[in-house]
Design a protein around this motif. Sequence first.
Motif, short mmCIF file in Angstrom:
data_model
loop_
_atom_site.label_atom_id
_atom_site.label_comp_id
_atom_site.label_asym_id
_atom_site.label_seq_id
_atom_site.Cartn_x
_atom_site.Cartn_y
_atom_site.Cartn_z
N SER A 154 69.44 91.09 47.04
CA SER A 154 68.74 90.35 48.09
C SER A 154 68.31 91.26 49.25
CB SER A 154 69.64 89.23 48.62
OG SER A 154 70.76 89.77 49.29
N LEU A 155 68.98 92.42 49.35
CA LEU A 155 68.62 93.40 50.40
C LEU A 155 67.74 94.52 49.85
CD1 LEU A 155 72.17 93.75 52.04
CD2 LEU A 155 70.24 92.40 52.88
N ASP A 156 67.20 94.30 48.61
CA ASP A 156 66.33 95.29 47.95
C ASP A 156 67.05 96.61 47.71
OD1 ASP A 156 64.19 93.55 47.78
OD2 ASP A 156 63.44 94.09 49.77
N LEU A 157 68.37 96.54 47.48
CA LEU A 157 69.15 97.73 47.17
C LEU A 157 69.52 97.70 45.69
CD1 LEU A 157 71.53 97.81 50.27
CD2 LEU A 157 69.54 99.28 49.85
N PRO A 158 69.61 98.87 45.05
CA PRO A 158 69.94 98.88 43.62
C PRO A 158 71.38 98.45 43.36
CG PRO A 158 69.92 101.11 44.50
CD PRO A 158 69.42 100.22 45.60
N GLY A 159 71.61 97.76 42.23
CA GLY A 159 72.96 97.35 41.85
C GLY A 159 73.78 98.55 41.42
N GLN A 160 75.10 98.42 41.52
CA GLN A 160 76.02 99.50 41.18
C GLN A 160 76.97 99.06 40.08
OE1 GLN A 160 75.77 102.52 42.61
NE2 GLN A 160 74.13 101.86 43.99
N ALA A 161 77.32 100.02 39.23
CA ALA A 161 78.36 99.76 38.21
C ALA A 161 79.70 100.04 38.87
CB ALA A 161 78.13 100.65 37.00
N TRP A 162 80.19 99.07 39.64
CA TRP A 162 81.36 99.30 40.48
C TRP A 162 82.58 99.78 39.69
CZ3 TRP A 162 80.20 99.46 45.43
CH2 TRP A 162 79.09 98.74 45.90
N LEU A 163 82.80 99.18 38.54
CA LEU A 163 83.96 99.56 37.73
C LEU A 163 83.61 100.53 36.62
CD1 LEU A 163 85.70 96.06 37.46
CD2 LEU A 163 86.21 97.93 39.05
N GLY A 164 82.32 100.85 36.46
CA GLY A 164 81.90 101.75 35.39
C GLY A 164 81.55 103.14 35.89
N ASP A 165 81.42 103.31 37.19
CA ASP A 165 81.09 104.61 37.77
C ASP A 165 82.37 105.29 38.24
OD1 ASP A 165 80.22 106.78 39.23
OD2 ASP A 165 78.57 105.70 40.20
N PRO A 166 82.68 106.50 37.71
CA PRO A 166 83.92 107.18 38.13
C PRO A 166 84.02 107.42 39.63
CG PRO A 166 82.96 108.24 36.20
CD PRO A 166 81.96 107.25 36.67
N LYS A 167 82.87 107.51 40.32
CA LYS A 167 82.90 107.75 41.77
C LYS A 167 83.22 106.49 42.57
CE LYS A 167 79.52 111.51 41.48
NZ LYS A 167 78.15 111.96 41.86
N LEU A 168 83.00 105.32 41.96
CA LEU A 168 83.19 104.06 42.69
C LEU A 168 84.41 103.28 42.23
CD1 LEU A 168 79.46 102.80 42.71
CD2 LEU A 168 80.70 103.96 44.56
N ALA A 169 84.90 103.56 41.03
CA ALA A 169 85.90 102.68 40.41
C ALA A 169 87.20 102.61 41.24
CB ALA A 169 86.20 103.17 38.99
N LEU A 170 87.67 103.76 41.74
CA LEU A 170 88.94 103.74 42.49
C LEU A 170 88.79 102.95 43.80
CD1 LEU A 170 91.83 104.82 42.25
CD2 LEU A 170 91.14 106.75 43.68
N ALA A 171 87.66 103.14 44.48
CA ALA A 171 87.43 102.38 45.72
C ALA A 171 87.29 100.89 45.42
CB ALA A 171 86.17 102.90 46.41
N ALA A 172 86.71 100.57 44.26
CA ALA A 172 86.56 99.16 43.88
C ALA A 172 87.92 98.51 43.64
CB ALA A 172 85.68 99.04 42.63
N ILE A 173 88.87 99.27 43.14
CA ILE A 173 90.23 98.75 42.94
C ILE A 173 91.01 98.72 44.25
CG2 ILE A 173 92.43 99.27 41.82
CD1 ILE A 173 90.89 100.21 39.42
N ALA A 174 90.68 99.64 45.16
CA ALA A 174 91.39 99.67 46.45
C ALA A 174 91.13 98.41 47.28
CB ALA A 174 90.97 100.91 47.23
N ALA A 175 89.93 97.85 47.16
CA ALA A 175 89.59 96.66 47.96
C ALA A 175 90.52 95.48 47.69
CB ALA A 175 88.13 96.28 47.72
N PRO A 176 90.72 95.05 46.42
CA PRO A 176 91.68 93.96 46.20
C PRO A 176 93.12 94.33 46.53
CG PRO A 176 90.88 94.84 44.10
CD PRO A 176 90.01 95.42 45.17
#
Length: 306
Positions: A154-176
């Motif tokens: 909705s903000l015209d930003l590209p989607g991310q593979a939050w749990l599939g990208d090694p650079k994002l996966a750990l941060a994605a788990i840190a949030a919960p």
Amino acid sequence: MARGRTPTYQVANSNKKRYPDNVMAYVMIAPIVIMLGIFVIYPAIQATVLSFYDWSFYEESEFVGVKNFTDVLTDPKFRASILLGLQFVAMTLPIQLIGAFLFASLATAVNRRFADVLKVSIYIPTIISGVITSVIFTIIYDYSGGILNAVLGSLDLPGQAWLGDPKLALAAIAAPAVWLGMGLTCLIMIAGMLDIPASFYESADVEGANWWQKTIYITIPQLKNVLLYLIITGFVASIQQFELPLIMTSGGPMSSTELPNLFIFNHFRGDPYVGYSIAAALLLFVVLGSVSALIFRVLNSEKLVD
């Protein structure tokens, strides 16, 4: 009887008068000591003994000395999992402590009815199962149908593979992980803040101190022991996080979320000889104990005196 000596029966009566509750005290702590012996001390001794054996469920065990420990210490995957665990602590613990402190400050500043609403709302995530939380956040992070990527779209930003990208996966788990741990941390801080004498703040108000000055010179020093407890328990809980990476990523992608406990579990599940896994668990225990002792040493806990 020699002159000047106290009779034995008088000494016994004197000891009974001096320590009248000793017997009852031993009876009261006996169940705790027995339970600790059965469920903590004996398993710990047994695990230590097994760590020196090449032990299997299917074959006769063989004594191998410290080989399991040297194998673990020279395994780059184990060292990587420890560093990953420390990185996970750095991602979760500061945010959790600062967020809980700000929320606790707000809860102690508003009226009682609103404070009750705040305390209930912040504590609700604590009673939610880690499994359910993992499923909820996996749905939120879903690449094609997740809420998070829908917001980015909705903000015209590209989607991310939050749990599939090694650079994002750990941060994605840190949030919960932060979301789950915030409630109990916040309630403990609220209890500590309510225990600070109101006269301290009244004196500060007379001197014209603002919120920041009262926080720096009164609240944080008075919460020193509470903060020390929360840092130690938060550090141990974060580095031992197991449910979230197991359910959300199974340690992937490319082992970027394989925290120490998950590494030990995966090795135990895939290796019929458990000596290595037990040695890794004992070394993790040493790491946790050493870092906790270091935190105690650095922060130098002292009993507060009014």
